[in-house]
Write a protein that holds these residues in place. Structure first.
Motif, PDB file in Angstrom:
ATOM      1  N   SER A 148      -2.906  30.878 104.537  1.00  0.00           N
ATOM      2  CA  SER A 148      -1.914  31.859 104.108  1.00  0.00           C
ATOM      3  C   SER A 148      -0.530  31.231 104.121  1.00  0.00           C
ATOM      4  O   SER A 148      -0.240  30.330 104.916  1.00  0.00           O
ATOM      5  CB  SER A 148      -1.947  33.075 105.031  1.00  0.00           C
ATOM      6  N   ILE A 149       0.350  31.715 103.232  1.00  0.00           N
ATOM      7  CA  ILE A 149       1.722  31.214 103.171  1.00  0.00           C
ATOM      8  C   ILE A 149       2.696  32.385 103.200  1.00  0.00           C
ATOM      9  O   ILE A 149       2.320  33.528 102.950  1.00  0.00           O
ATOM     10  CB  ILE A 149       1.957  30.369 101.906  1.00  0.00           C
ATOM     11  N   LEU A 150       3.948  32.077 103.484  1.00  0.00           N
ATOM     12  CA  LEU A 150       4.995  33.097 103.500  1.00  0.00           C
ATOM     13  C   LEU A 150       5.404  33.455 102.077  1.00  0.00           C
ATOM     14  O   LEU A 150       5.190  32.682 101.141  1.00  0.00           O
ATOM     15  CB  LEU A 150       6.209  32.582 104.272  1.00  0.00           C
ATOM     16  N   VAL A 151       6.024  34.607 101.918  1.00  0.00           N
ATOM     17  CA  VAL A 151       6.489  35.052 100.611  1.00  0.00           C
ATOM     18  C   VAL A 151       7.500  34.059 100.048  1.00  0.00           C
ATOM     19  O   VAL A 151       7.501  33.760  98.850  1.00  0.00           O
ATOM     20  CB  VAL A 151       7.100  36.466 100.695  1.00  0.00           C
ATOM     21  N   GLY A 152       8.353  33.511 100.906  1.00  0.00           N
ATOM     22  CA  GLY A 152       9.335  32.525 100.465  1.00  0.00           C
ATOM     23  C   GLY A 152       8.676  31.278  99.893  1.00  0.00           C
ATOM     24  O   GLY A 152       9.162  30.690  98.923  1.00  0.00           O
ATOM     25  N   LEU A 158       6.360  29.292  92.617  1.00  0.00           N
ATOM     26  CA  LEU A 158       6.593  29.883  91.299  1.00  0.00           C
ATOM     27  C   LEU A 158       7.745  29.185  90.581  1.00  0.00           C
ATOM     28  O   LEU A 158       7.659  28.902  89.385  1.00  0.00           O
ATOM     29  CB  LEU A 158       6.881  31.381  91.444  1.00  0.00           C
ATOM     30  N   ARG A 159       8.831  28.894  91.316  1.00  0.00           N
ATOM     31  CA  ARG A 159       9.984  28.202  90.697  1.00  0.00           C
ATOM     32  C   ARG A 159       9.588  26.819  90.205  1.00  0.00           C
ATOM     33  O   ARG A 159      10.043  26.369  89.155  1.00  0.00           O
ATOM     34  CB  ARG A 159      11.145  28.098  91.693  1.00  0.00           C
ATOM     35  N   GLN A 160       8.720  26.140  90.953  1.00  0.00           N
ATOM     36  CA  GLN A 160       8.276  24.800  90.557  1.00  0.00           C
ATOM     37  C   GLN A 160       7.483  24.828  89.247  1.00  0.00           C
ATOM     38  O   GLN A 160       7.324  23.799  88.595  1.00  0.00           O
ATOM     39  CB  GLN A 160       7.414  24.198  91.667  1.00  0.00           C
ATOM     40  N   ASN A 161       7.006  26.016  88.893  1.00  0.00           N
ATOM     41  CA  ASN A 161       6.222  26.154  87.660  1.00  0.00           C
ATOM     42  C   ASN A 161       6.938  26.982  86.606  1.00  0.00           C
ATOM     43  O   ASN A 161       6.317  27.578  85.737  1.00  0.00           O
ATOM     44  CB  ASN A 161       4.863  26.761  87.982  1.00  0.00           C
ATOM     45  N   GLY A 162       8.273  27.008  86.700  1.00  0.00           N
ATOM     46  CA  GLY A 162       9.063  27.600  85.628  1.00  0.00           C
ATOM     47  C   GLY A 162       9.346  29.079  85.733  1.00  0.00           C
ATOM     48  O   GLY A 162       9.915  29.658  84.803  1.00  0.00           O
ATOM     49  N   VAL A 163       8.961  29.725  86.835  1.00  0.00           N
ATOM     50  CA  VAL A 163       9.244  31.151  87.007  1.00  0.00           C
ATOM     51  C   VAL A 163      10.542  31.288  87.790  1.00  0.00           C
ATOM     52  O   VAL A 163      10.631  30.870  88.950  1.00  0.00           O
ATOM     53  CB  VAL A 163       8.096  31.874  87.753  1.00  0.00           C
ATOM     54  N   ASN A 164      11.548  31.868  87.160  1.00  0.00           N
ATOM     55  CA  ASN A 164      12.872  31.978  87.774  1.00  0.00           C
ATOM     56  C   ASN A 164      12.910  33.157  88.741  1.00  0.00           C
ATOM     57  O   ASN A 164      13.270  34.274  88.375  1.00  0.00           O
ATOM     58  CB  ASN A 164      13.942  32.143  86.689  1.00  0.00           C
ATOM     59  N   ILE A 165      12.536  32.902  89.980  1.00  0.00           N
ATOM     60  CA  ILE A 165      12.523  33.962  90.985  1.00  0.00           C
ATOM     61  C   ILE A 165      12.725  33.350  92.367  1.00  0.00           C
ATOM     62  O   ILE A 165      12.247  32.257  92.650  1.00  0.00           O
ATOM     63  CB  ILE A 165      11.189  34.743  90.934  1.00  0.00           C
ATOM     64  N   GLY A 166      13.505  34.045  93.202  1.00  0.00           N
ATOM     65  CA  GLY A 166      13.736  33.604  94.560  1.00  0.00           C
ATOM     66  C   GLY A 166      13.025  34.519  95.545  1.00  0.00           C
ATOM     67  O   GLY A 166      12.356  35.482  95.160  1.00  0.00           O
ATOM     68  N   GLN A 167      13.201  34.227  96.830  1.00  0.00           N
ATOM     69  CA  GLN A 167      12.500  34.988  97.854  1.00  0.00           C
ATOM     70  C   GLN A 167      12.868  36.466  97.819  1.00  0.00           C
ATOM     71  O   GLN A 167      11.986  37.332  97.834  1.00  0.00           O
ATOM     72  CB  GLN A 167      12.816  34.413  99.250  1.00  0.00           C
ATOM     73  N   ASN A 168      14.166  36.781  97.760  1.00  0.00           N
ATOM     74  CA  ASN A 168      14.595  38.179  97.775  1.00  0.00           C
ATOM     75  C   ASN A 168      14.106  38.943  96.548  1.00  0.00           C
ATOM     76  O   ASN A 168      13.663  40.095  96.650  1.00  0.00           O
ATOM     77  CB  ASN A 168      16.121  38.270  97.878  1.00  0.00           C
ATOM     78  N   ARG A 169      14.189  38.306  95.381  1.00  0.00           N
ATOM     79  CA  ARG A 169      13.724  38.966  94.155  1.00  0.00           C
ATOM     80  C   ARG A 169      12.215  39.154  94.181  1.00  0.00           C
ATOM     81  O   ARG A 169      11.687  40.148  93.660  1.00  0.00           O
ATOM     82  CB  ARG A 169      14.133  38.149  92.932  1.00  0.00           C
TER      83      ARG A 169
END
Length: 238
Positions: A148-152, A158-169
């Motif tokens: 298991s991993i953290l949401v962050g 996701l960002r490494q694969n082109g999805v523009n999203i951060g932990q809070n979003r």
């Protein structure tokens, strides 16, 4: 030989006709749906003598049930009409079968079938690549999905694969889509939906405070199955 009904060839080389084309060639007055249902009742087997499938209408309305028939089935149905037109269509199919048998032994014909199959595969490659893209990207993104991993950490992947999203979003998105609680004691903790999908879990631990009291903390983590679920969900939407 004059073509009185269109005959198609499957990727495997088997010839077939569309039931609506046969209905038209036989000049049947009965409505197609009622006619084909009555013909099938003579003992023809779906998957062997014919293949039924859904076809969308040009107007985008309710899909209709269509049928492709083997040549043998189409010939028998023509015979069942017991009229001159049925006899004419039956004789046509007999000629087609004779010609097909001769071609089946022709090496150049077999080569042509092979080329046709290759062409069909090439035409389908873009669709296959599109369907496989999320899985391929995920394979690069997550080397091992058992832990298991953290949401962050999920947001970083996701960002490494082109999805523009951060932990809070990402937290906000998970709350809006009811994967995490949005209020009270359940805020940012997995909902019943997440637990049933087994995409999230809660890690609970106790902490000893300086004053001797004990505090319990809850941390939301994304399971291995959840990593696959959410990453593919975002990549497919991209």
């Amino acid at each position: 030989m004059e073509e009185i009904i269109k005959i198609d060839t499957s990727q495997s080389g088997e010839q077939f006709v569309n039931a609506r084309d046969l209905h038209k060639a036989l000049e049947v007055k009965t409505q197609f749906n009622k006619w084909i249902e009555r013909m099938i009742e003579y003992g023809f087997v779906d998957g062997t003598d014919f293949w039924s499938f859904l076809s969308k209408t040009s107007s985008g309305g309710r899909p209709s049930v269509e049928y492709n028939l083997t040549i043998s089935t189409a010939k028998e149905i023509a015979m069942l009409q017991r009229n001159e037109k049925g006899k004419q269509v039956r004789n046509y199919f007999i000629q087609v079968e004779d010609r097909y048998k001769k071609l089946a032994n022709d090496p150049s014909y077999q080569m042509a079938l092979g080329l046709k199959a290759s062409q069909l595969l090439l035409e389908q490659k873009d669709q296959i690549i599109a369907e496989m893209k999320p899985k391929a990207l995920f394979a690069d993104a997550v080397d091992a999905s058992d832990g298991s991993i953290l949401v962050g950490q999920l947001a970083k992947t996701l960002r490494q694969n082109g999805v523009n999203i951060g932990q809070n979003r990402l937290f906000k998105w998970l709350r809006e889509h009811e994967y995490l609680g949005s209020r009270g004691e359940q805020y940012n903790l997995p909902t019943q939906k997440s637990m049933e999908l087994r995409v999230m879990e809660t890690k609970t631990r106790t902490v000893n405070n300086p004053d001797g009291s004990i505090r319990t903390t809850h941390t939301t983590k994304i399971t291995g199955k959840g990593q696959i679920y959410f990453i593919n969900k975002f990549l497919q939407a991209a």
